[in-house]
Design an enzyme around this catalytic site. Structure first.
Site, short mmCIF file in Angstrom:
data_model
loop_
_atom_site.label_atom_id
_atom_site.label_comp_id
_atom_site.label_asym_id
_atom_site.label_seq_id
_atom_site.Cartn_x
_atom_site.Cartn_y
_atom_site.Cartn_z
CB SER A 186 -0.95 -0.03 1.28
OG SER A 186 -0.19 0.34 2.52
CB CYS A 219 -1.77 -1.10 11.83
SG CYS A 219 -1.32 -2.85 11.61
N PRO A 220 0.03 -1.73 8.72
CG PRO A 220 1.38 -3.16 7.66
CD PRO A 220 0.00 -2.60 7.87
N GLY A 222 2.36 1.09 6.01
CA GLY A 222 2.85 1.60 4.72
C GLY A 222 2.89 2.88 4.06
CG ASP A 238 -4.25 0.91 12.92
OD1 ASP A 238 -4.65 -0.26 13.62
OD2 ASP A 238 -4.61 1.00 11.77
CG ASP A 275 -5.24 3.27 2.43
OD1 ASP A 275 -6.28 3.34 1.75
OD2 ASP A 275 -4.74 2.09 2.25
CE LYS A 304 -9.47 1.86 1.51
NZ LYS A 304 -8.27 1.45 1.01
#
Length: 361
Positions: A186, A219-220, A222, A238, A275, A304
């Site tokens: 990502s 998380c994680p 990107g 997060d 995101d 999304k």
């Protein structure tokens, strides 16, 4: 030339078609769309051939969400494979002098099979067009771009776009390399977003070391990775775990909180990125809240999309954002794009220019 040719992601032809139809209607250009699923392109056929160029001049390309690239052109089919150059030379007789040639294919498996041929074909075509005085010998960034979009060995759309109102990238796709130490793929979404929305020439002024960033739903890591590699200090929000290597940089502070509830203690955030997997209207409302409360200067976030009515959903969210910011008297610039590294989502960038202080003081 009656066709406006638009490149898009395979599978999003109906969205690109709905979008160009929408803009054509706004500019009183009559015509109809030709689109086939999973071809990676659509065309808008103008009833008045002169209006294809009109659309390219009057519609701001940066306002198109689902278009990767576009040009005004004409379809050549059943070209003799032993002399395709001559066929193309006949078509470009009325073209303006162009400063760049791009021999391209749709971004599909079929298109990839033609890519090697396109590379070989570019050189003899360029030489022939130079002799015809339709292409400059050296690249001229301010002149129109001549496009040849091959659909098959004997079939191509030939046309041109204007360099001040198109994508600067070949096939409309920035070529990015996946960093070996990035926590997830990502990361390329945000890297591409900086390339498209900010640009290499503006990054040194807009994304500087020492700036403060917030990553909602980090998380994680990107997207946090892209901020860190640009020298920002990042609050990563997060409930999940963050990448250990990122935490060891000393530039990241991890807050185990809900991204929709977190707010910074001070109004000094340079970049907010987000995101999170959530309903696009809810994310849009969250971004508006950060803006009108004066928390942030620039934002990049993803919306999304549902499986159906993706065009309608995007435009409803963008209208919501614009209406709310107008209501509060916020000055801003907004751009949204279905980026190459996006899938079922659209990336939005907002640069906040002015927020009335009485909104949060």
């Amino acid at each position: 030339m009656s066709s406006v040719v638009i490149y898009c992601r395979s599978g999003f032809e109906s969205d690109a078609a709905a979008e160009i139809t929408h803009h054509a209607a706004l500019h009183n250009v009559a015509g109809y769309v030709k689109a086939k699923p999973n071809t990676g392109y659509v065309t808008f056929e103008c009833f008045d051939p002169a209006q294809s160029e009109q659309l390219l001049k009057q519609v701001d390309f940066s306002s198109l969400v689902f278009a990767r690239q576009w040009f005004a052109g004409v379809l050549l089919s059943k070209m003799p494979v032993e002399d395709r150059v001559s066929e193309i030379k006949q078509v470009v007789g009325d073209f303006p002098l162009c400063g760049d040639l791009r021999v391209e294919t749709p971004d599909t498996n079929e298109g990839k099979e033609l890519s090697k041929f396109c590379k070989k074909f570019s050189t003899p075509l360029a030489k022939a067009l130079e002799k015809q005085n339709k292409l400059t010998r050296d690249h001229k960034a301010h002149k129109p771009v001549l496009h040849v979009l091959f659909l098959a060995n004997d079939t191509a759309y030939v046309g041109y776009s204007f360099s001040n109102n198109n994508s600067p990238f070949f096939m409309g796709i920035p070529r990015l390399k996946m960093p070996a130490d990035a926590p997830s793929r990502s990361t390329l979404k945000l890297d591409e977003a900086f390339n498209v929305f900010v640009g290499k020439e503006n990054e040194p002024d807009r994304v500087r070391p020492g700036m403060r960033g917030v990553d909602l739903g980090a998380c994680p890591g990107g997207w946090t990775y892209q901020l860190v590699r640009r020298g920002l200090f990042v609050a990563a929000i997060d409930n999940g775990p963050m990448n250990d290597d990122l935490m060891e940089t000393g530039q990241v502070k991890h807050f185990r909180e809900d991204g929709f509830k977190y707010r910074p203690e001070k109004r000094n955030i340079d970049w907010l990125v987000c995101d999170m997997v959530e309903k696009p209207t809810r994310v849009s409302e969250l971004m508006v809240d950060w803006i009108v409360n004066g928390f942030v200067r620039e934002l990049i976030f993803n919306l999304k999309l549902p499986m159906k009515k993706r065009f309608d959903t995007v435009y409803e969210c963008l209208t919501l954002i614009r209406d709310e910011l107008k209501k509060y008297g916020v000055g801003y610039e907004l751009q949204a794009k279905h980026l190459y590294h996006d899938r079922e989502e659209v990336t939005v960038h907002i640069q906040v220019l002015k927020v009335p202080q009485n909104l949060y003081s």
